[in-house]
Design a protein around this motif. Structure first.
Motif, PDB file in Angstrom:
ATOM      1  N   ILE A   1      28.036  64.683  49.035  1.00  0.00           N
ATOM      2  CA  ILE A   1      29.085  63.888  49.086  1.00  0.00           C
ATOM      3  C   ILE A   1      28.970  62.702  48.248  1.00  0.00           C
ATOM      4  CG2 ILE A   1      29.944  64.406  51.198  1.00  0.00           C
ATOM      5  CD1 ILE A   1      28.730  61.873  52.275  1.00  0.00           C
ATOM      6  N   SER A   2      29.921  61.901  47.549  1.00  0.00           N
ATOM      7  CA  SER A   2      29.814  60.513  46.965  1.00  0.00           C
ATOM      8  C   SER A   2      31.178  59.892  47.186  1.00  0.00           C
ATOM      9  CB  SER A   2      29.500  60.638  45.476  1.00  0.00           C
ATOM     10  OG  SER A   2      29.322  59.699  44.798  1.00  0.00           O
ATOM     11  N   ILE A   3      31.378  58.965  47.940  1.00  0.00           N
ATOM     12  CA  ILE A   3      32.800  58.542  48.412  1.00  0.00           C
ATOM     13  C   ILE A   3      32.462  56.999  48.218  1.00  0.00           C
ATOM     14  CG2 ILE A   3      34.401  58.293  50.013  1.00  0.00           C
ATOM     15  CD1 ILE A   3      33.240  60.716  51.511  1.00  0.00           C
ATOM     16  N   ILE A   4      33.606  56.730  47.242  1.00  0.00           N
ATOM     17  CA  ILE A   4      33.764  55.142  46.994  1.00  0.00           C
ATOM     18  C   ILE A   4      35.006  54.486  47.675  1.00  0.00           C
ATOM     19  CG2 ILE A   4      33.865  53.367  45.129  1.00  0.00           C
ATOM     20  CD1 ILE A   4      32.322  55.121  43.374  1.00  0.00           C
ATOM     21  N   ALA A   5      34.645  53.548  48.266  1.00  0.00           N
ATOM     22  CA  ALA A   5      35.756  52.687  48.878  1.00  0.00           C
ATOM     23  C   ALA A   5      35.947  51.342  48.522  1.00  0.00           C
ATOM     24  CB  ALA A   5      35.648  52.726  50.563  1.00  0.00           C
ATOM     25  N   GLU A   6      37.129  51.075  47.980  1.00  0.00           N
ATOM     26  CA  GLU A   6      37.237  49.813  47.390  1.00  0.00           C
ATOM     27  C   GLU A   6      38.665  49.056  48.193  1.00  0.00           C
ATOM     28  OE1 GLU A   6      37.896  49.486  43.257  1.00  0.00           O
ATOM     29  OE2 GLU A   6      37.278  47.403  43.203  1.00  0.00           O
ATOM     30  N   TRP A   7      38.372  48.045  48.898  1.00  0.00           N
ATOM     31  CA  TRP A   7      39.692  47.297  49.335  1.00  0.00           C
ATOM     32  C   TRP A   7      39.759  45.940  49.141  1.00  0.00           C
ATOM     33  CZ3 TRP A   7      35.548  48.755  51.759  1.00  0.00           C
ATOM     34  CH2 TRP A   7      35.065  48.071  52.882  1.00  0.00           C
ATOM     35  N   SER A   8      40.764  45.314  49.753  1.00  0.00           N
ATOM     36  CA  SER A   8      40.849  43.699  49.579  1.00  0.00           C
ATOM     37  C   SER A   8      41.464  43.098  50.719  1.00  0.00           C
ATOM     38  CB  SER A   8      41.823  43.323  48.317  1.00  0.00           C
ATOM     39  OG  SER A   8      41.293  43.815  47.107  1.00  0.00           O
ATOM     40  N   ALA A   9      40.747  41.838  51.126  1.00  0.00           N
ATOM     41  CA  ALA A   9      41.362  41.150  52.225  1.00  0.00           C
ATOM     42  C   ALA A   9      42.596  40.111  51.522  1.00  0.00           C
ATOM     43  CB  ALA A   9      40.005  40.185  52.678  1.00  0.00           C
ATOM     44  N   PRO A  10      43.670  40.130  52.416  1.00  0.00           N
ATOM     45  CA  PRO A  10      44.932  39.444  52.308  1.00  0.00           C
ATOM     46  C   PRO A  10      44.761  37.718  51.955  1.00  0.00           C
ATOM     47  CG  PRO A  10      45.001  40.083  54.475  1.00  0.00           C
ATOM     48  CD  PRO A  10      43.799  40.693  53.906  1.00  0.00           C
ATOM     49  N   ASN A  11      44.868  37.214  51.042  1.00  0.00           N
ATOM     50  CA  ASN A  11      44.631  35.695  50.769  1.00  0.00           C
ATOM     51  C   ASN A  11      43.398  34.947  51.556  1.00  0.00           C
ATOM     52  OD1 ASN A  11      47.116  35.771  49.419  1.00  0.00           O
ATOM     53  ND2 ASN A  11      48.276  35.848  51.143  1.00  0.00           N
ATOM     54  N   PRO A  12      42.311  35.298  51.395  1.00  0.00           N
ATOM     55  CA  PRO A  12      41.215  34.694  52.120  1.00  0.00           C
ATOM     56  C   PRO A  12      40.903  33.546  51.637  1.00  0.00           C
ATOM     57  CG  PRO A  12      40.219  36.409  50.693  1.00  0.00           C
ATOM     58  CD  PRO A  12      41.876  36.612  50.563  1.00  0.00           C
ATOM     59  N   THR A  13      39.919  32.510  52.488  1.00  0.00           N
ATOM     60  CA  THR A  13      39.575  31.401  51.719  1.00  0.00           C
ATOM     61  C   THR A  13      38.113  31.679  51.647  1.00  0.00           C
ATOM     62  OG1 THR A  13      39.542  30.495  53.989  1.00  0.00           O
ATOM     63  CG2 THR A  13      41.395  29.903  52.747  1.00  0.00           C
ATOM     64  N   SER A  14      37.443  32.521  52.421  1.00  0.00           N
ATOM     65  CA  SER A  14      36.084  32.784  52.034  1.00  0.00           C
ATOM     66  C   SER A  14      35.890  34.419  52.557  1.00  0.00           C
ATOM     67  CB  SER A  14      35.365  32.089  52.993  1.00  0.00           C
ATOM     68  OG  SER A  14      35.381  31.999  54.552  1.00  0.00           O
ATOM     69  N   MET A  15      34.999  35.126  51.976  1.00  0.00           N
ATOM     70  CA  MET A  15      34.690  36.422  52.347  1.00  0.00           C
ATOM     71  C   MET A  15      33.325  36.194  53.199  1.00  0.00           C
ATOM     72  SD  MET A  15      37.191  38.576  51.033  1.00  0.00           S
ATOM     73  CE  MET A  15      36.482  40.229  50.654  1.00  0.00           C
ATOM     74  N   ASP A  16      33.201  36.691  54.461  1.00  0.00           N
ATOM     75  CA  ASP A  16      32.134  36.370  55.545  1.00  0.00           C
ATOM     76  C   ASP A  16      31.375  37.605  55.424  1.00  0.00           C
ATOM     77  OD1 ASP A  16      34.483  34.465  57.565  1.00  0.00           O
ATOM     78  OD2 ASP A  16      33.389  33.707  55.797  1.00  0.00           O
ATOM     79  N   THR A  17      31.526  38.530  56.014  1.00  0.00           N
ATOM     80  CA  THR A  17      30.614  39.555  56.339  1.00  0.00           C
ATOM     81  C   THR A  17      31.222  40.962  56.272  1.00  0.00           C
ATOM     82  OG1 THR A  17      30.936  39.657  58.729  1.00  0.00           O
ATOM     83  CG2 THR A  17      29.265  38.381  57.925  1.00  0.00           C
TER      84      THR A  17
END
Length: 821
Positions: free
Chosen positions: A226-242
């Motif tokens: 297996i080699s699975i890549i997941a890429e996704w975005s947070a909606p309108n963040p002011t900071s990306m924490d954990t």
């Protein structure tokens, strides 16, 4: 203010002309409005060319509120030049459940422009092999890919001779596409290699992304992978924490993508802190699960999420930077930064530290001395940058900037000398004896003559004087070997100890090295080097020189060509009779970017038994150059301008500089009797420019000929808005000559406030006959009684006294007499 019920369109006023390389990037429409009655919807549109834009809704309340609507990403429309003049704005209300009225108080339109952009393309090769000793055969190329913009990205495969076989063409699609290609023998190189070529069209910045790209093959042992890549975005963040994750099943490699290092990194521990290198665009991350096994397996993913914070956008604040540069070509120094501002919330004001590369609170209040704190000024780019940051507020507010400017000083005209002379004594030297020299200056200036010490690697003083009287032959002992290198080279230089505002020439009558050779041979071979350090330098013009020898010998005069990097011969002449003045025009080939000029004198060898050598006498050796003339004239509050162009000029417009902005004044009117002359009288100059007396005002004449070629000519003026103050008294200044008779011997006194150039006039008004005589120019210092005016005075008259200063400002004073005898 206007009332709106339904739809209203209006056109914008003329915009300043935009160069062809400038295009519209964003349009902002700021509206202050309220509604009465039931709440309607207010939609706002704009139109430049073609149809109306998409509408955006303006929020309103029952009291005036202000909101800015933005349309971004407009660069592709290529709106620029005169097209912006056709811009229209539309307001349209869509009523609520009953009658309502919309009141619009103010509308501001902001057009943000951008210069020509960089374009991007993808063009690269991909080569890889299976590199598996257990491989038995290759079947297919598997791929899943996308382009993030419509750029016709194509994938070709090498067929043994060229990349001519098309595997896939994405055309205008931006979606992921999954496909395969049968890898028959023409497409397999060196037994297990596949070669691909990726190419796309040009355009704005975009990505080509691969979710899968692999070779499918068969080997002797069966593997599960297996080699699975997941890429996704947070909606309108002011900071990306954990990043929080959890999975069970077999042990797998779990990795996060490093967008800076452009590679995946293995991570452990949940939650995992998201550093900036793991976040793209402020809101996107990418992870990968991978494993290879000889037996089948199942991976169960329990958690995979981003923990982030976001901002409640009901707050209002100011966070902006202001950067400007001083483009004045005569800039000498940046002196002070002056700043005052106010707001209903706390304001943090910072100045950019170009050494530490960060914004900082200024160490002092206004003004900030940029000479004491040079770290807040980028001397190479002539730039200052500041930052305003306010606290949050629950309602809109204005940051009032009362003052924000940089005070700077212009350059002055200074003159100096810095020239070197180098001798390469290539003859067979028996002994080096003396340096013989004689020089003077045309003005009193301290001229220093030095010789290079090759041992201590420094300049030693030979002579320092302010001699302007005459040439005095002097010798300097060269027997010390420290003043010669291993090749018997000798180097001296002339320089002035200080700058002077008075132009002068350094005249060299004698400059030679006396030495003896085994053959008693003598020759001349030396350079004269100039470095023009005058801050007002504009253009090299001529080298002017005059020389002769005391014997009949050929002298070569050469100049160094910096373009071809060779010596160019100016002349080769035998002259032992008189000094002949000559000159040589200096093109840009003969001086470099540092205004560096090299001149060389060479002679044939002089070989006569017991000859003591010969002399090369320099009567003149100077460089003429052009310098800037800073100020053209003076401006009063009203000024007449006349401009004469050539026969092809048909339009002349006038602008003045406000900082870096050109402000339109007027189109000049052609003279009907002379079509080459254009005229205009500019009134109320002080209120138009907000200038004060003694300020600099730069005026630009913008020319256009019949072929639409354009040119700009700039002049600098000094403003003078102070009117002359005049006073005229008759008699002792107390007597009333409305009742007391005056006579030709009655004393008169004229006074005014001007100290430099001015003109004085008087005129007589016959109050009985109603005749107003012409103004007569005179010198008041020559008038002490009425009879000195050389005018026939009527029985009842008025004398008017006028003074006009150098800027054309007028001051007039009137004295009345009713009973002249």
């Amino acid at each position: 203010m206007f009332l709106l019920v339904g739809t209203i369109d209006f056109s914008m006023a003329s915009w300043p002309p935009m160069p062809g390389t400038i295009k519209v990037e964003e349009i902002k429409i700021t509206t202050t409005a309220l509604y009465e009655g039931l709440a309607p919807t207010l939609n706002v549109y704009f139109q430049i060319e073609g149809g109306w834009s998409s509408g955006k809704s303006q929020s309103m309340q029952t009291t005036y509120t202000t909101q800015t609507l933005s349309w971004t990403g407009l660069y592709g429309n290529q709106w620029g030049g005169s097209s912006i003049d056709s811009m229209k704005i539309r307001f349209k209300t869509i009523g609520g459940s009953g009658p309502s009225i919309t009141k619009i108080d103010r509308v501001y339109v902001t057009v943000i422009v951008a210069t020509a952009r960089n374009y991007y393309t993808h063009k690269y090769y991909i080569k890889w092999n299976v590199n598996d000793i257990s491989m038995s055969s290759i079947q297919n190329l598997r791929y899943e890919w996308q382009q993030t913009a419509a750029r016709n990205t194509k994938m070709y495969i090498y067929d043994g001779s060229d990349y001519q076989t098309l595997v896939n063409d994405r055309g205008s699609s931006t979606a992921y596409y999954t496909g395969s290609w049968a890898l028959t023998s023409p497409y397999i190189q060196n037994g297990d290699e596949v070669w691909l070529y990726i190419v796309s069209d040009e355009g704005n910045d975009f990505d080509v992304r691969f979710d899968q790209l692999y070779i499918e093959y068969t080997n002797a042992t069966q593997f599960y992978e297996i080699s699975i890549i997941a890429e996704w975005s947070a909606p309108n963040p002011t900071s990306m924490d954990t990043l929080t994750y959890a999975h069970n099943g077999p042990t797998v490699a779990f990795e996060i993508y490093d967008y800076i290092g452009q590679d995946f990194e293995t991570i452990t521990g949940s939650p995992f802190t998201l550093q900036s290198k793991y976040v793209s665009g402020g809101n996107t991350i990418k992870v990968r699960y991978s494993k290879v096994s000889s037996s089948d397996f199942t991976l169960n993913i329990d958690q995979l999420r981003i923990d982030y914070t976001y901002l409640d956008h009901t707050d209002h604040w100011v966070d902006t930077e202001v950067e400007w540069l001083v483009s004045d070509p005569d800039l000498y120094s940046m002196d002070y930064l002056r700043f005052t501002h106010s707001a209903p919330v706390s304001v943090t004001f910072e100045v950019y530290d170009w050494v530490q590369a960060q914004f900082e609170t200024p160490p002092t209040g206004t003004p900030l001395n940029l000479q004491t704190y040079p770290e807040y000024y980028d001397s190479s780019a002539k730039t200052v940058k500041v930052h305003y940051l306010t606290a949050n507020h629950t309602s809109p507010f204005d940051l009032q900037i009362d003052q924000l400017r940089v005070d700077y000083t212009n350059k002055f005209d200074y003159y100096s000398v810095n020239a070197e002379a180098v001798w390469d004594l290539t003859d067979v030297i028996q002994s080096v004896n003396f340096l013989s020299y004689s020089h003077k200056t045309t003005e009193i200036i301290n001229c220093v003559m030095e010789i290079w010490d090759f041992t201590d690697t420094e300049w030693d003083l030979i002579n320092s004087s302010t001699n302007i009287s005459g040439f005095y032959d002097t010798q300097f002992d060269l027997s010390d070997s420290r003043y010669r290198d291993g090749s018997e080279n000798v180097k001296v230089r002339y320089r002035t100890a200080e700058l002077t505002e008075t132009p002068f020439n350094l005249l060299i009558d004698r400059l030679k090295v006396d030495y003896t050779t085994v053959r008693d041979a003598h020759k001349i071979d030396f350079e004269v080097i100039w470095d023009i350090t005058d801050v007002t330098f504009n253009l090299m013009e001529f080298i002017k020189y005059s020389h002769k020898t005391n014997v009949s010998i050929d002298i070569d005069v050469d100049i160094y060509n910096f373009t071809s990097q060779t010596w160019f011969e100016i002349e080769s002449v035998i002259n032992s009779q008189t000094f002949d003045d000559d000159s040589f025009a200096l093109s840009t080939d003969f001086y470099n970017g540092s205004n560096h000029v090299r001149l060389r004198f060479q002679s044939d060898t002089w070989e006569i038994f017991n000859e003591e050598g010969f002399k090369l006498l320099l009567d003149r050796l100077t460089i003429d150059y052009e310098y800037y003339n800073a100020v053209y004239g003076y401006l009063g509050n009203s000024q007449y301008f006349s401009f004469v162009g050539d026969n092809d000029v048909w339009n002349v417009s006038m602008y003045y500089l406000d900082g870096q902005d050109k402000i339109f004044i007027a189109y000049m009117e052609p003279d009907l009797s002379d079509p080459n002359r254009f005229e205009y009288t500019w009134n109320l100059i002080q209120s138009a420019t907000n200038a004060l007396t003694n300020d600099d005002i730069d005026i630009i004449f913008y020319l256009k000929d019949i072929l639409n070629n354009t040119n700009e000519i700039r002049y600098r003026f000094i403003s003078d808005f102070d009117l002359p103050i005049t006073q005229f008294t008759v008699g002792n200044g107390i007597e009333s000559f409305e009742d007391t008779p005056a006579n030709p011997l009655t004393p008169v006194s004229f006074t005014h406030s001007e100290t430099t150039y001015y003109r004085e006039f008087y005129r007589i008004i016959d109050n009985t006959m109603g005749i107003i005589h012409e103004w007569t120019q005179f010198n008041s210092s020559e008038v002490s009684i009425l009879e000195d005016l050389n005018s026939t005075l009527p029985a009842n008259f008025t004398i008017e006294y006028r003074v006009i200063d150098y800027a054309g400002n007028e001051g007039t004073n009137t004295t009345y007499n009713s009973n002249y005898q």
